[in-house]
Design a protein around this motif. Structure first.
Motif, PDB file in Angstrom:
ATOM      1  N   LYS A  15       0.804  -1.218   0.000  1.00 57.05           N
ATOM      2  CA  LYS A  15       0.000   0.000   0.000  1.00 57.05           C
ATOM      3  C   LYS A  15       0.841   1.274   0.000  1.00 57.05           C
ATOM      4  O   LYS A  15       0.436   2.295  -0.571  1.00 57.05           O
ATOM      5  N   THR A  16       2.001   1.256   0.659  1.00 62.07           N
ATOM      6  CA  THR A  16       2.783   2.491   0.805  1.00 62.07           C
ATOM      7  C   THR A  16       4.161   2.418   0.154  1.00 62.07           C
ATOM      8  O   THR A  16       4.857   3.433   0.084  1.00 62.07           O
ATOM      9  N   GLY A  17       4.561   1.230  -0.267  1.00 60.62           N
ATOM     10  CA  GLY A  17       5.879   1.082  -0.879  1.00 60.62           C
ATOM     11  C   GLY A  17       6.842   0.328   0.019  1.00 60.62           C
ATOM     12  O   GLY A  17       6.761   0.398   1.248  1.00 60.62           O
ATOM     13  N   ARG A  18       7.747  -0.404  -0.604  1.00 61.89           N
ATOM     14  CA  ARG A  18       8.696  -1.257   0.112  1.00 61.89           C
ATOM     15  C   ARG A  18       9.597  -0.459   1.050  1.00 61.89           C
ATOM     16  O   ARG A  18       9.773  -0.818   2.222  1.00 61.89           O
ATOM     17  N   ASP A  19      10.145   0.645   0.549  1.00 58.90           N
ATOM     18  CA  ASP A  19      11.082   1.424   1.369  1.00 58.90           C
ATOM     19  C   ASP A  19      10.409   2.005   2.611  1.00 58.90           C
ATOM     20  O   ASP A  19      11.001   2.021   3.688  1.00 58.90           O
ATOM     21  N   ASN A  20       9.183   2.488   2.453  1.00 61.28           N
ATOM     22  CA  ASN A  20       8.460   3.044   3.606  1.00 61.28           C
ATOM     23  C   ASN A  20       8.188   1.976   4.657  1.00 61.28           C
ATOM     24  O   ASN A  20       8.288   2.231   5.863  1.00 61.28           O
ATOM     25  N   ALA A  21       7.847   0.781   4.206  1.00 64.44           N
ATOM     26  CA  ALA A  21       7.590  -0.317   5.144  1.00 64.44           C
ATOM     27  C   ALA A  21       8.857  -0.681   5.914  1.00 64.44           C
ATOM     28  O   ALA A  21       8.819  -0.904   7.130  1.00 64.44           O
ATOM     29  N   LEU A  22       9.980  -0.733   5.217  1.00 63.23           N
ATOM     30  CA  LEU A  22      11.243  -1.084   5.865  1.00 63.23           C
ATOM     31  C   LEU A  22      11.673  -0.009   6.869  1.00 63.23           C
ATOM     32  O   LEU A  22      12.191  -0.318   7.947  1.00 63.23           O
ATOM     33  N   LYS A  23      11.446   1.247   6.526  1.00 66.52           N
ATOM     34  CA  LYS A  23      11.767   2.337   7.458  1.00 66.52           C
ATOM     35  C   LYS A  23      10.877   2.266   8.699  1.00 66.52           C
ATOM     36  O   LYS A  23      11.332   2.514   9.817  1.00 66.52           O
ATOM     37  N   PHE A  24       9.606   1.940   8.509  1.00 72.01           N
ATOM     38  CA  PHE A  24       8.687   1.793   9.636  1.00 72.01           C
ATOM     39  C   PHE A  24       9.163   0.680  10.560  1.00 72.01           C
ATOM     40  O   PHE A  24       9.136   0.813  11.791  1.00 72.01           O
ATOM     41  N   SER A  25       9.629  -0.420   9.978  1.00 68.92           N
ATOM     42  CA  SER A  25      10.166  -1.523  10.781  1.00 68.92           C
ATOM     43  C   SER A  25      11.348  -1.050  11.617  1.00 68.92           C
ATOM     44  O   SER A  25      11.466  -1.390  12.801  1.00 68.92           O
ATOM     45  N   ALA A  26      12.235  -0.278  10.998  1.00 68.85           N
ATOM     46  CA  ALA A  26      13.413   0.221  11.714  1.00 68.85           C
ATOM     47  C   ALA A  26      13.011   1.114  12.885  1.00 68.85           C
ATOM     48  O   ALA A  26      13.627   1.067  13.955  1.00 68.85           O
ATOM     49  N   ILE A  27      11.961   1.917  12.705  1.00 65.85           N
ATOM     50  CA  ILE A  27      11.474   2.774  13.791  1.00 65.85           C
ATOM     51  C   ILE A  27      10.966   1.914  14.952  1.00 65.85           C
ATOM     52  O   ILE A  27      11.210   2.206  16.130  1.00 65.85           O
ATOM     53  N   LEU A  28      10.254   0.842  14.623  1.00 61.64           N
ATOM     54  CA  LEU A  28       9.749  -0.060  15.663  1.00 61.64           C
ATOM     55  C   LEU A  28      10.893  -0.699  16.441  1.00 61.64           C
ATOM     56  O   LEU A  28      10.836  -0.823  17.667  1.00 61.64           O
TER      57      LEU A  28
END
Length: 285
Positions: free
Chosen positions: A199-212
């Motif tokens: 829904k938001t793009g691969r890079d955005n998802a990976l960055k969100f994971s890093a924030i978590l």
């Protein structure tokens, strides 16, 4: 008689690193809630529930993910042809029955909670994985519940330190789930998954994971600041936080999907190693 390759495939189905981690989390929940090592039978029963319920759900994951695994993980036991679907169903059934027997030996409430957790896992594998973030939340909540279940085993599930451990597990697993979805986008498109990555793009998802993962490091300091836990906890978070920080940095830097998967696994195993360090610290310190 099963061949050696088939036996290896069955062991692979069990995903022992994740199943053992679930059992260990229950024991840690017991230790945190008690403030000391539990009775042997409490540890065995709690571990058994965590291990076998988790194993059953993980085995079912291979069954329901057969089509996407043909693209995302063709070497898994089912798409490779080493294991047949009826074997997967049998193994999942046997393991959930064993897990529920262990839970029933603890209490009626423990049995009910274990049954609910298995139903959530089954529902996720069957349908809810396609919902994306909602599915991620359900899986991560189930992982977090292992610590609270440990508190339940010894009659103290509302201990605040137990809930801190639960929050750490929730964030680690949620980060891993979102990142894994990002790397499985091609296969997940076949089932119309609504993952964050799609829904938001691969890079955005990976960055969100890093924030978590970064949030895990911050939250892990709370029990020390509050003075609730001592040296054994310090040992645990020292191991866990260093591994998480280094692996997350490398995870973000590499563009190779296999490397990213490796660093995700290291984060998960680092957390498990930290938990084992916590238990050993309680025993020997």
């Amino acid at each position: 008689m099963a061949s050696f390759d088939q036996l290896k495939a069955i062991i692979q189905l069990f995903r022992l690193d994740l199943s053992l981690a679930a059992g260990i989390c229950v024991i840690v929940g017991e230790i945190v809630a008690l403030g000391h090592i539990p009775q042997v039978y409490e540890a065995i029963l709690g571990f058994g529930v965590g291990f076998f319920i988790s194993t059953s759900v993980l085995i079912l994951n291979d069954y329901f993910d057969l089509e996407t695994d043909k693209i995302n993980a063709p070497n898994r036991p089912l798409p490779s042809g080493l294991i047949q679907t009826h074997t997967v169903i049998l193994l999942s059934t046997v393991t959930v029955i064993i897990g529920l027997i262990f839970a029933g030996l603890i209490s009626g409430i423990a049995f009910s909670v274990a049954m609910i957790l298995w139903i959530i896992g089954f529902s996720y594998n069957w349908k809810l994985k396609r919902t994306g973030f909602l599915g991620n939340l359900l899986v991560s909540s189930s992982v977090a519940m292992t610590f609270i279940f440990g508190g339940l085993v010894i009659g103290n599930p509302w201990n605040i330190a137990v809930w801190i451990f639960s929050a750490i597990a929730f964030l680690i697993d949620l980060g891993e789930e979102i990142a894994a979805d990002a790397m499985d986008m091609e296969g997940d498109k076949l089932i119309n998954s609504q993952s964050i990555a799609i829904k938001t793009g691969r890079d955005n998802a990976l960055k969100f994971s890093a924030i978590l993962f970064a949030m895990v490091v911050v939250i892990s300091l709370i029990p020390l600041i509050g003075g609730w836990l001592g040296f054994s906890y310090l040992l645990m978070i020292s191991i866990m936080d260093v591994i998480i920080i280094i692996s997350t940095v490398k995870f973000l830097k590499t563009s190779n999907s296999d490397e990213k998967r490796k660093f995700l696994r290291i984060i998960y195993l680092g957390a498990t190693l930290g938990l084992i360090g916590f238990i050993l610290g309680q025993i020997f310190v």
